[in-house]
Scaffold this active site. Sequence first.
Site, short mmCIF file in Angstrom:
data_model
loop_
_atom_site.label_atom_id
_atom_site.label_comp_id
_atom_site.label_asym_id
_atom_site.label_seq_id
_atom_site.Cartn_x
_atom_site.Cartn_y
_atom_site.Cartn_z
N LEU A 69 43.99 36.26 46.74
CA LEU A 69 43.87 35.26 45.68
C LEU A 69 42.52 35.47 45.00
CD1 LEU A 69 45.06 32.00 47.51
CD2 LEU A 69 46.39 33.40 45.90
N ASP A 70 42.45 35.16 43.71
CA ASP A 70 41.17 35.19 43.01
C ASP A 70 40.17 34.30 43.72
OD1 ASP A 70 42.27 36.81 41.09
OD2 ASP A 70 42.53 35.21 39.60
N GLN A 71 38.90 34.62 43.57
CA GLN A 71 37.84 33.83 44.20
C GLN A 71 37.94 32.35 43.81
OE1 GLN A 71 33.88 35.21 43.31
NE2 GLN A 71 32.89 33.71 44.64
N ASP A 72 38.27 32.07 42.55
CA ASP A 72 38.29 30.68 42.07
C ASP A 72 39.58 29.95 42.40
OD1 ASP A 72 35.76 31.04 41.03
OD2 ASP A 72 36.50 31.65 39.06
N THR A 73 40.59 30.65 42.90
CA THR A 73 41.88 30.04 43.22
C THR A 73 41.92 29.61 44.68
OG1 THR A 73 42.96 31.49 41.60
CG2 THR A 73 44.38 30.43 43.21
#
Length: 223
Positions: A69-73
Site C-alpha cells: 500500500l502507498d505510505q499515505d494509505t
Amino acid sequence: MNKPTIPAPRLDTSHISSEGLIPPLYLDDDIIVVNKPAGLLSVPGRYLKDSCVSRLEERYGEILVIHRLDQDTSGILVFARDKKALNTVQRQFEAQTTRKVYEAVVMGEVSANAGCINLPIIVDWPNRPLQMVSHTDGRYALTRWKKLSIESGNTRVALFPKTGRSHQLRLHMQQIGHPILGDTLYAGEAAQSEPRLCLHAKELDFDHPATGERMKFKLEPDF
C-alpha cells in the site's frame, strides 16, 4: 497447523505500541495480516527504513512481501512467512482472483451512483513518484467505484480496483474531477486540507496458501 485468529479492530493508529510493533489481525505459520497505519511505509525505502516489514521482522523473523500500500494509505496488508506462501498468494493477485475493496472520501458531490474508470497509467519520469495517464505508453488500469454517501459537500465511495498500478486509485479519481481528500500528490490545495489521505484498504479476500480456505478480512476506516 496452529492458526490463531485475532479479531480485526476499528482502524486506530494508537494500536501501535511504543516499541513500534504492529499486532497482527491474523497470524499463522504461513501468513501475517496487518492493519497498516497511514504514514507508514509498507517496505523499507531508500532513505527511510521504518516500515511494516521492518517492524514485523523485529518480532517474527523473515517477512516476504506479497503486495503493498502507498505510505499515505491505511488498511489491510498480507505478508508471507515462507516462499511457498509468497508464490501461492502472489499468483492470486496476478490472476486477479483476490477481492480488494477500498473506501475513500473524494472532493465534491459525485452525481452518478457508480462508474468505471479505464485509463492506462505510466510513471511520470521527470516527476517521480508521480504517475500519469498515457493512452500510448500506459499500462492497462481499471477501477470500478460506487457512491456510498454525500458528506458535507464531499462523497464517500467504495473503490474496486481490477488492476494494482501504483497510485491507481488516487490518479483515477483525480482524472474524473474528484480527487481524494488529503492527497498531497494529485489534489489541489482545497482537497489537501485533511490531515491524512482519506483512502483505506477496507476488505481483502484470498485463498489461504496452505489450506485453500477462503480468507475474508474487513476493517473500517477511521475517517
